[in-house]
Write an enzyme that holds these catalytic residues in place. Structure first.
Site, mmCIF file in Angstrom:
data_model
loop_
_atom_site.group_PDB
_atom_site.id
_atom_site.type_symbol
_atom_site.label_atom_id
_atom_site.label_comp_id
_atom_site.label_asym_id
_atom_site.label_seq_id
_atom_site.Cartn_x
_atom_site.Cartn_y
_atom_site.Cartn_z
ATOM 1 C CG ASP A 134 6.720 -0.170 11.281
ATOM 2 O OD1 ASP A 134 6.814 -0.145 10.026
ATOM 3 O OD2 ASP A 134 5.917 1.105 11.664
ATOM 4 C CD1 TRP A 168 5.281 -0.629 5.641
ATOM 5 C CD2 TRP A 168 7.304 -0.031 5.243
ATOM 6 N NE1 TRP A 168 5.655 0.059 6.644
ATOM 7 C CE2 TRP A 168 6.801 0.510 6.580
ATOM 8 C CE3 TRP A 168 8.676 0.159 4.619
ATOM 9 C CZ2 TRP A 168 7.854 1.166 7.422
ATOM 10 C CZ3 TRP A 168 9.570 0.926 5.421
ATOM 11 C CH2 TRP A 168 9.154 1.472 6.604
ATOM 12 C CG ASP A 189 1.369 3.269 6.162
ATOM 13 O OD1 ASP A 189 2.237 2.070 6.065
ATOM 14 O OD2 ASP A 189 1.652 3.982 7.158
HETATM 15 C C1 GLA Z 1 4.461 2.715 9.422
HETATM 16 C C2 GLA Z 1 3.267 1.506 9.218
HETATM 17 C C3 GLA Z 1 1.916 1.975 10.145
HETATM 18 C C4 GLA Z 1 2.105 2.543 11.385
HETATM 19 C C5 GLA Z 1 3.090 3.832 11.290
HETATM 20 C C6 GLA Z 1 3.543 4.378 12.737
HETATM 21 O O1 GLA Z 1 3.992 3.686 8.556
HETATM 22 O O2 GLA Z 1 3.193 0.882 8.186
HETATM 23 O O3 GLA Z 1 1.307 0.848 9.952
HETATM 24 O O4 GLA Z 1 2.768 1.518 12.325
HETATM 25 O O5 GLA Z 1 4.408 3.413 10.587
HETATM 26 O O6 GLA Z 1 4.443 5.355 12.839
#
Ligand code: GLA
Length: 368
Positions: A134, A168, A189
């Site tokens: 991440d 992202w 997300d």
């Molecule tokens: C980010 C990621 C999610 C998830 C969260 C966990 O937002 O994009 O997919 O892994 O972190 O905290």
């Protein structure tokens, strides 16, 4: 490393599996994960192609040990991660884990900055097959260099491990991540809401040239079976993700899912679109008002799948001229309903497709 695309054969088709985040957040423990793995087998999902059981954020203890190694939260995972991975492997499944490239995870737990080689080695010792990395708490850092370091660390750990890049889509990862990892997030997300699915979809329309075997755009994990999505919306979400050659990571509770949700996730002819060996991501050929038409070319002989997506609240009928989707004039085309798995006839010039509100009609076209 560094020249061309990654081609180690670990993700020749988009990875399929389950990830804990969308449904459970940080409320995970070894019992949940094992029960999920068992449900993946008993529900027929393993048979349908789902392989990876991935624990997301929240698995680690708040501190590393004295030597600097990651430690699992002893309350959530009293038997340890190696034991969990062994049990998942015993079910003929693969095990995935989460970390973050920065100083802390998105939930403020220990992350991997400066520990990449140590963590990769530990993951390999534990029997990890898939790592999601991440991008929280990375102020001032360059994703390209840091993810390349991760790729090197995994290489040095000498275990085949899929690398899932999760920044992202901010630094246009589709332009560079295919040389480093097997999949990369292209968006923020997902939420279990129709508007979120449409917003994400719109961001994928231009990304088809960048995907292929071993390197996939990742429009985020599935929300099928979560939130208030209707069954039509869930089907549309699942089918569009398949047209996009997206990783199919279920994000629901597999232990308690309804038959309907299970049937969506395991629909053989929809999963087959996603897993088509040629690995050509679909593209949008029409985007007009409430209707989108998406098409994905399959195999080598001109077959394709199309999805007519009705984004709006009113049932509609749309006419598609076959030339619009690249079929030569005067070709007979066999049409199949890929959800119902029935042949619906032959057409020559065009086709009228009915779609209910907030749904997608998905057809296989087979030019003769
Ligand atoms: C980010 C990621 C999610 C998830 C969260 C966990 O937002 O994009 O997919 O892994 O972190 O905290």
């Amino acid at each position: 490393m560094g020249i061309g695309r990654l081609s180690d054969g670990l993700a020749l088709t988009p990875p399929m599996g389950w990830n804990s985040w969308n449904r459970f957040g940080v409320k995970i423990d070894e019992r949940l994960v094992l029960e999920t793995a068992e449900a993946m087998v008993s529900s027929g999902m393993r048979e349908a192609g789902y392989r990876y059981v991935v624990i997301d954020d929240g698995w680690m203890a708040p501190k590393r040990d004295r030597s600097g190694d990651f430690v699992a939260d002893p309350e959530k995972f009293p038997s340890g991660i190696k034991d969990l991975a062994d049990r998942i492997h015993a079910l003929d499944l693969r095990f995935g884990i989460y970390t973050d490239a920065g100083t802390k995870t998105c939930q403020d737990l220990p992350a991997s900055l400066g520990y990449e080689f140590r963590d990769a080695r530990r993951f390999a010792e534990w029997g990890v097959d898939y790592v999601k990395v991440d991008w929280c708490h990375t102020e001032g850092m360059g994703p390209r260099a840091l993810y390349a370091k991760w790729a090197m660390a995994l290489h040095a750990a000498r275990r085949p491990i899929v690398l899932s890049i999760c920044e992202w889509g901010r630094a246009r990862p589709w332009e560079w991540a295919g040389r480093i990892g097997h999949l990369w997030r292209t968006c923020w997300d997902i939420q279990p809401e129709w508007s979120s699915i449409l917003t994400i979809l719109d961001r994928q329309a231009e990304l088809h040239p960048y995907a292929g075997p071993d390197h996939w755009n990742d429009p985020d994990m599935l929300e099928v079976g979560n939130g208030e999505l209707t069954s039509d919306q869930s089907r549309a979400h699942f089918a569009l993700w398949s047209i996009l050659a997206a990783p199919l990571m279920a994000g629901n509770d597999l232990r308690t899912m309804s038959d309907e949700v299970r049937e969506i996730l395991t629909a053989p002819e929809i999963v087959a679109i996603d897993q088509d060996a040629a690995g050509r991501q679909g593209r949008r050929v029409r985007h007009e008002g409430d209707v989108d038409i998406w098409i994905r070319t399959l195999g080598a002989n001109g077959d394709c799948a199309i999805a007519v997506l009705n984004r709006g609240p009113v049932a509609r009928e749309d006419h598609i001229v076959l030339e619009e989707i690249g079929v030569a004039p005067r070709t007979n085309v066999r049409v199949r309903d890929l959800w119902k798995r029935i042949d619906v006839g032959e057409v020559q010039r065009g086709i009228v497709i009915a779609t209910s509100p907030n749904s997608a009609t998905v057809l296989g076209l087979n030019p003769q």
